[in-house]
Design an enzyme around this catalytic site. Structure first.
Site, PDB file in Angstrom:
ATOM      1  N   CYS A 264      -0.355   4.363   0.350  1.00 43.27           N
ATOM      2  CA  CYS A 264      -1.030   5.504   0.968  1.00 43.27           C
ATOM      3  C   CYS A 264      -0.144   6.132   2.043  1.00 43.27           C
ATOM      4  CB  CYS A 264      -2.387   5.108   1.538  1.00 43.27           C
ATOM      5  SG  CYS A 264      -2.335   4.385   3.190  1.00 43.27           S
TER       6      CYS A 264
ATOM      7  N   CYS B  54       0.837  -1.194   0.000  1.00 42.77           N
ATOM      8  CA  CYS B  54       0.000   0.000   0.000  1.00 42.77           C
ATOM      9  C   CYS B  54       0.873   1.245   0.000  1.00 42.77           C
ATOM     10  CB  CYS B  54      -0.916   0.004   1.229  1.00 42.77           C
ATOM     11  SG  CYS B  54      -2.034   1.427   1.261  1.00 42.77           S
TER      12      CYS B  54
ATOM     13  N   CYS C 101      -0.795   4.333   6.221  1.00 40.83           N
ATOM     14  CA  CYS C 101      -0.313   3.047   6.727  1.00 40.83           C
ATOM     15  C   CYS C 101       1.131   3.155   7.232  1.00 40.83           C
ATOM     16  CB  CYS C 101      -0.377   1.978   5.625  1.00 40.83           C
ATOM     17  SG  CYS C 101      -2.042   1.469   5.180  1.00 40.83           S
TER      18      CYS C 101
END
Length: 189
Positions: free
Chosen positions: A50, A48, A53
């Site tokens: 993003c 991920c 996280c």
């Protein structure tokens, strides 16, 4: 060399075991670590990009998966956990001392309510579901990565056999859309 994530930087992914029974996650504290027991394998394990996280130092991506909320128990030092951002949809519980996120929980109405987000790299056990895809890949640009390097990043992920998305994988996006359609009365509940 740019680090995608220590698990991905090895150049190969180790296949998980379909009957893996779960294990224990530990924060990075050398003394009195927070431990979390997972009583099953995880689902939708993915890289991920993003900005929310937890990532190992220097890594562009996190490795995150979901597990039913009923299959997770904090087994030691729960008093060291705090929610990182109470306004976020995913309430990420991190160790107040080392900063590692142990799990993320969605408490409000949401398509993934009932699933907790976990980082199986925090476990010493082997057999967890392997990384399946890469999500929110373009989001690394928002964190300062040079957009000119994105073809190289996507190439590295694809060389590992990972499809790259700038959202979640199609089955997860379908699940979100189905949940929304049922909630809005467009599909039978």
């Amino acid at each position: 060399m740019v680090s995608l994530h220590p698990v991905l930087d090895k150049g190969t992914l180790t296949k998980g075991s379909a009957d893996f029974p779960g294990g224990t996650l530990k924060c990075h504290c050398t003394s009195s670590p927070v431990t979390v027991s997972l009583s099953s394998n995880v689902l939708h394990n993915h890289a991920c990009g993003c900005s929310k996280c937890w990532k190992p130092s220097g890594a562009l991506f996190s490795i995150i998966a979901v597990i039913p909320k009923s299959n997770i128990t904090v087994t030691a030092n729960a008093d060291k956990l705090a929610i990182v951002d109470e306004s976020a949809a995913i309430q990420r519980y991190a160790c107040k001392e080392c900063g590692v996120h142990l799990y993320g929980r969605i408490e409000k109405e949401h398509p993934f309510h009932g699933l907790d987000f976990v980082h199986v790299e925090l476990s010493d056990e082997e057999g967890w579901q392997e990384v399946q895809f890469a999500a929110f890949v373009s989001s690394i640009i928002e964190q300062g990565f040079d957009p000119a390097g994105m073809d190289e990043i996507r190439g590295k992920l694809k060389a590992l056999g990972l499809e790259t998305y700038d959202a979640l994988s199609p089955p997860l996006m379908d699940a979100i859309a189905t949940w929304t359609a049922k909630k809005n009365g467009k599909l039978p509940a």
